[in-house]
Design a protein around this motif. Sequence first.
Motif, short mmCIF file in Angstrom:
data_model
loop_
_atom_site.label_atom_id
_atom_site.label_comp_id
_atom_site.label_asym_id
_atom_site.label_seq_id
_atom_site.Cartn_x
_atom_site.Cartn_y
_atom_site.Cartn_z
N THR A 92 -16.60 10.79 -5.22
CA THR A 92 -15.47 10.63 -4.30
C THR A 92 -14.19 11.19 -4.90
O THR A 92 -13.88 10.96 -6.08
N GLN A 93 -13.45 11.93 -4.11
CA GLN A 93 -12.15 12.42 -4.56
C GLN A 93 -11.11 11.34 -4.38
O GLN A 93 -11.04 10.67 -3.35
N TYR A 94 -10.27 11.18 -5.40
CA TYR A 94 -9.25 10.13 -5.37
C TYR A 94 -8.14 10.50 -6.35
O TYR A 94 -8.25 11.45 -7.12
N CYS A 95 -7.07 9.72 -6.33
CA CYS A 95 -6.06 9.81 -7.38
C CYS A 95 -5.32 8.49 -7.46
O CYS A 95 -5.37 7.68 -6.52
N GLN A 96 -4.67 8.25 -8.57
CA GLN A 96 -3.88 7.05 -8.77
C GLN A 96 -2.45 7.42 -9.15
O GLN A 96 -2.21 8.47 -9.71
N ASN A 111 12.68 -2.88 -9.94
CA ASN A 111 12.24 -3.81 -10.98
C ASN A 111 10.87 -4.41 -10.66
O ASN A 111 10.55 -5.52 -11.09
N PHE A 112 10.08 -3.69 -9.87
CA PHE A 112 8.73 -4.12 -9.56
C PHE A 112 7.82 -2.89 -9.58
O PHE A 112 8.29 -1.76 -9.58
N ASN A 113 6.53 -3.14 -9.62
CA ASN A 113 5.60 -2.01 -9.62
C ASN A 113 4.49 -2.25 -8.61
O ASN A 113 4.08 -3.38 -8.37
N VAL A 114 4.05 -1.18 -8.00
CA VAL A 114 2.92 -1.20 -7.08
C VAL A 114 2.00 -0.05 -7.49
O VAL A 114 2.46 1.04 -7.81
N GLN A 115 0.72 -0.32 -7.50
CA GLN A 115 -0.28 0.68 -7.90
C GLN A 115 -0.91 1.27 -6.65
O GLN A 115 -1.27 0.53 -5.72
N PHE A 116 -1.02 2.59 -6.61
CA PHE A 116 -1.65 3.24 -5.46
C PHE A 116 -2.97 3.89 -5.87
O PHE A 116 -3.05 4.56 -6.90
N VAL A 117 -3.97 3.67 -5.05
CA VAL A 117 -5.25 4.38 -5.18
C VAL A 117 -5.46 5.11 -3.86
O VAL A 117 -5.72 4.49 -2.83
N ASP A 118 -5.31 6.42 -3.90
CA ASP A 118 -5.51 7.25 -2.70
C ASP A 118 -6.92 7.81 -2.75
O ASP A 118 -7.31 8.45 -3.74
N VAL A 119 -7.68 7.58 -1.70
CA VAL A 119 -9.09 7.91 -1.71
C VAL A 119 -9.51 8.49 -0.36
O VAL A 119 -8.85 8.25 0.66
N VAL A 138 -5.18 -6.81 -3.99
CA VAL A 138 -5.55 -5.50 -3.45
C VAL A 138 -5.30 -5.52 -1.95
O VAL A 138 -5.56 -6.53 -1.28
N MET A 139 -4.79 -4.43 -1.42
CA MET A 139 -4.49 -4.38 0.02
C MET A 139 -4.69 -2.96 0.55
O MET A 139 -4.40 -1.98 -0.14
N LEU A 140 -5.18 -2.87 1.78
CA LEU A 140 -5.22 -1.59 2.47
C LEU A 140 -3.83 -1.29 3.00
O LEU A 140 -3.14 -2.17 3.50
N VAL A 141 -3.41 -0.04 2.92
CA VAL A 141 -2.06 0.31 3.32
C VAL A 141 -1.80 -0.03 4.78
O VAL A 141 -0.68 -0.38 5.16
N PHE A 151 5.22 -6.66 -2.41
CA PHE A 151 3.84 -6.59 -2.88
C PHE A 151 3.77 -6.20 -4.35
O PHE A 151 2.99 -5.35 -4.77
N LYS A 152 4.61 -6.84 -5.15
CA LYS A 152 4.66 -6.60 -6.58
C LYS A 152 3.28 -6.76 -7.22
O LYS A 152 2.56 -7.71 -6.93
N ASP A 153 2.93 -5.79 -8.06
CA ASP A 153 1.67 -5.80 -8.83
C ASP A 153 0.42 -5.70 -7.95
O ASP A 153 -0.69 -5.97 -8.41
N THR A 154 0.59 -5.29 -6.71
CA THR A 154 -0.55 -5.11 -5.80
C THR A 154 -1.11 -3.70 -5.94
O THR A 154 -0.38 -2.74 -6.15
N ILE A 155 -2.43 -3.60 -5.82
CA ILE A 155 -3.09 -2.29 -5.73
C ILE A 155 -3.22 -1.97 -4.24
O ILE A 155 -3.86 -2.71 -3.49
N ILE A 156 -2.60 -0.91 -3.81
CA ILE A 156 -2.63 -0.51 -2.40
C ILE A 156 -3.54 0.70 -2.24
O ILE A 156 -3.32 1.74 -2.88
N VAL A 157 -4.55 0.55 -1.41
CA VAL A 157 -5.52 1.62 -1.17
C VAL A 157 -5.07 2.41 0.04
O VAL A 157 -4.85 1.85 1.12
#
Length: 236
Positions: A92-96, A111-119, A138-141, A151-157
Amino acid sequence: MSTKLNIEGLRTQFVDMPTIQVSDLYSFYSDKEPGIKQSTIYLRIKTLVKSGVLQRIGRGQYRLGKNEVFIPQVTKRMKDIEKVISNKFLLTQYCQWDLSCVNHFSQHLINFNVQFVDVERDVLDSMYYALKEKFSKVMLVGNLYDGISEFKDTIIVRPLISEAPIRKSGNTYVATLEKILVDLATDAEFVSFQGNEIYTIFRTAFKKYTLNRNTMLRYATRKHKKDIIERIIEHI
């Protein structure tokens, strides 16, 4: 060759030009060497780029200075996410990328961070559930219901646009700065950055790093947002 390159003269001639075209370089050298071959010009351009005198910013477009490529930091959590992806989504092609990288360019620091996983879109739900097994937030966009700062510290797909500009850093695929900037300027989840701040972000990014405008515009076109990116680039 170093004498014929006339590096000091080149720097003096183009010091105030944000974009140098091949035609500009041809005129510069042909003034001193009438009849110079175009192939010789391209050879000199290649040498100037390799030696850090010029940096390529688009097709046939250059500016003075050494290439400075922005590579997002690969954090421990990104490496942990990579393990999940490599185990279950090998082809699967993806990036973070992390939202905190915006602090390199923004006037108003976050002063917060959100992680993105684009897939890839067809595995969006599968990726969400796989990451949910390993990580608590973890949350779907598409399910965002408030400003992204909530959504601090959340991984958003998020769905990855085909042919998006990404690169590999170690074992992890990360978004290039071209992709990050276009997404910040055009995606609904980043509306809080899309006022005057987006111009500051773009201006600082262009000043500090080498950016390929053609890559940005090609990606923006695939998102049907080319006009927005063209307007920002023209403004800065």
